[in-house]
Design a protein around this motif. Structure first.
Motif, mmCIF file in Angstrom:
data_model
loop_
_atom_site.group_PDB
_atom_site.id
_atom_site.type_symbol
_atom_site.label_atom_id
_atom_site.label_comp_id
_atom_site.label_asym_id
_atom_site.label_seq_id
_atom_site.Cartn_x
_atom_site.Cartn_y
_atom_site.Cartn_z
ATOM 1 N N ASN A 111 5.412 11.586 6.067
ATOM 2 C CA ASN A 111 6.277 10.428 6.338
ATOM 3 C C ASN A 111 6.163 9.391 5.222
ATOM 4 O OD1 ASN A 111 7.585 11.124 8.720
ATOM 5 N ND2 ASN A 111 6.071 10.162 10.038
ATOM 6 N N LEU A 112 4.933 9.101 4.815
ATOM 7 C CA LEU A 112 4.703 8.073 3.794
ATOM 8 C C LEU A 112 5.381 8.397 2.463
ATOM 9 C CD1 LEU A 112 0.920 7.462 4.500
ATOM 10 C CD2 LEU A 112 2.700 5.738 4.743
ATOM 11 N N LEU A 118 0.822 -1.219 0.000
ATOM 12 C CA LEU A 118 0.000 0.000 0.000
ATOM 13 C C LEU A 118 0.854 1.266 0.000
ATOM 14 C CD1 LEU A 118 -2.708 -1.191 2.539
ATOM 15 C CD2 LEU A 118 -3.140 -0.587 0.143
ATOM 16 N N VAL A 119 1.894 1.263 0.833
ATOM 17 C CA VAL A 119 2.789 2.431 0.894
ATOM 18 C C VAL A 119 3.449 2.653 -0.464
ATOM 19 C CG1 VAL A 119 4.961 3.299 1.861
ATOM 20 C CG2 VAL A 119 3.222 2.335 3.370
ATOM 21 N N LYS A 122 13.414 10.953 1.304
ATOM 22 C CA LYS A 122 14.644 10.581 2.016
ATOM 23 C C LYS A 122 14.591 9.124 2.465
ATOM 24 C CE LYS A 122 15.666 15.059 4.193
ATOM 25 N NZ LYS A 122 15.743 15.726 5.511
ATOM 26 N N TYR A 123 13.396 8.645 2.785
ATOM 27 C CA TYR A 123 13.253 7.303 3.328
ATOM 28 C C TYR A 123 13.337 6.240 2.243
ATOM 29 C CZ TYR A 123 11.358 9.909 7.332
ATOM 30 O OH TYR A 123 11.180 10.792 8.376
ATOM 31 N N THR A 124 14.142 5.223 2.509
ATOM 32 C CA THR A 124 14.280 4.110 1.565
ATOM 33 C C THR A 124 13.907 2.769 2.203
ATOM 34 O OG1 THR A 124 16.617 3.847 2.170
ATOM 35 C CG2 THR A 124 16.127 5.265 0.265
ATOM 36 N N GLY A 140 11.291 8.342 10.634
ATOM 37 C CA GLY A 140 9.933 8.799 10.935
ATOM 38 C C GLY A 140 9.106 7.677 11.517
ATOM 39 N N GLU A 141 8.065 8.053 12.244
ATOM 40 C CA GLU A 141 7.175 7.075 12.867
ATOM 41 C C GLU A 141 5.720 7.465 12.646
ATOM 42 O OE1 GLU A 141 6.446 7.209 17.188
ATOM 43 O OE2 GLU A 141 6.937 5.069 17.225
ATOM 44 N N ASN A 142 4.917 6.506 12.221
ATOM 45 C CA ASN A 142 3.464 6.648 12.177
ATOM 46 C C ASN A 142 2.880 5.609 13.121
ATOM 47 O OD1 ASN A 142 3.506 8.662 10.242
ATOM 48 N ND2 ASN A 142 2.993 7.319 8.542
#
Length: 200
Positions: free
Chosen positions: A136-137, A49-50, A141-143, A110-112
């Protein structure tokens, strides 16, 4: 003689029937309880989904990371065990503690959080409809990503806790995590509780 054998057999059947009744009666609640604590949520669903939402918004996909899964699971288990729903634990520890405890080093993270949902899709939709979670999603930067799912009690009610961690891994394992002074925490309005935080 035949009459006596019949009487002996019938006197044995009553205790056996009673024993079977008690076994069924005692085991039924245990079986029912086991059924109710199984969560329908699956880590693989969250990844799919992300990445679908990231693809639709021009961001590269994130990969599932075993250490981030471990870190997120530790946080979810802690919330379930201690009955809190927050980025900050009752002892004051921050989300980043769980990264370190799992041996994960990052340059940004990051945190959800989510609670009281029964499907990955409904959680993803709620997160995408909240600006801080969406950030965040879709953060380029996030991998890497990890998910933790735990059953517990919150405010006297049985619930499912979901922790989603994102990160950009540090180039080398030797690099220590440097806590950012700027931590954004928000609790946007939604049908069920959700929360997001991130470290630039």
């Amino acid at each position: 003689m035949a009459l006596r054998k019949t009487r002996d057999i019938s006197s044995l059947l009553a205790p056996i029937a009673l024993a079977i009744f008690f076994i069924i009666t005692l085991c039924a609640p245990l079986y029912g309880a086991a059924q109710t604590i199984n969560s329908p949520l699956r880590t693989s669903e969250f990844i799919a989904l992300v990445n679908a939402d990231r693809a639709g918004n021009g961001a590269k996909p994130v990969a599932e990371d075993a250490l981030l899964n471990l870190a997120a699971q530790k946080k979810a288990d802690d919330m379930a065990a201690r009955g809190y729903f927050s980025h900050t634990a009752p002892d004051g520890s921050q989300p980043w503690k769980w990264f370190t405890s799992a041996g994960y080093y990052y340059t940004s993270a990051g945190e959800n959080l989510a609670m009281d949902f029964n499907s990955a899709d409904s959680i993803e939709r709620a997160w995408m409809n909240s600006p801080s979670h969406r950030k965040n999603l879709l953060n380029t930067k996030y991998t890497k990503m990890g998910i933790g799912i735990a059953q517990g009690i919150y405010n006297g009610k049985s619930t499912t806790f979901v922790v989603q961690f994102f990160a950009a891994p540090a180039p080398t394992v030797a690099k220590k995590n440097v806590p950012s002074k700027k931590v954004v925490t928000s609790r946007p309005k939604a049908k069920a509780p959700i929360a997001a935080t991130g470290k630039p």
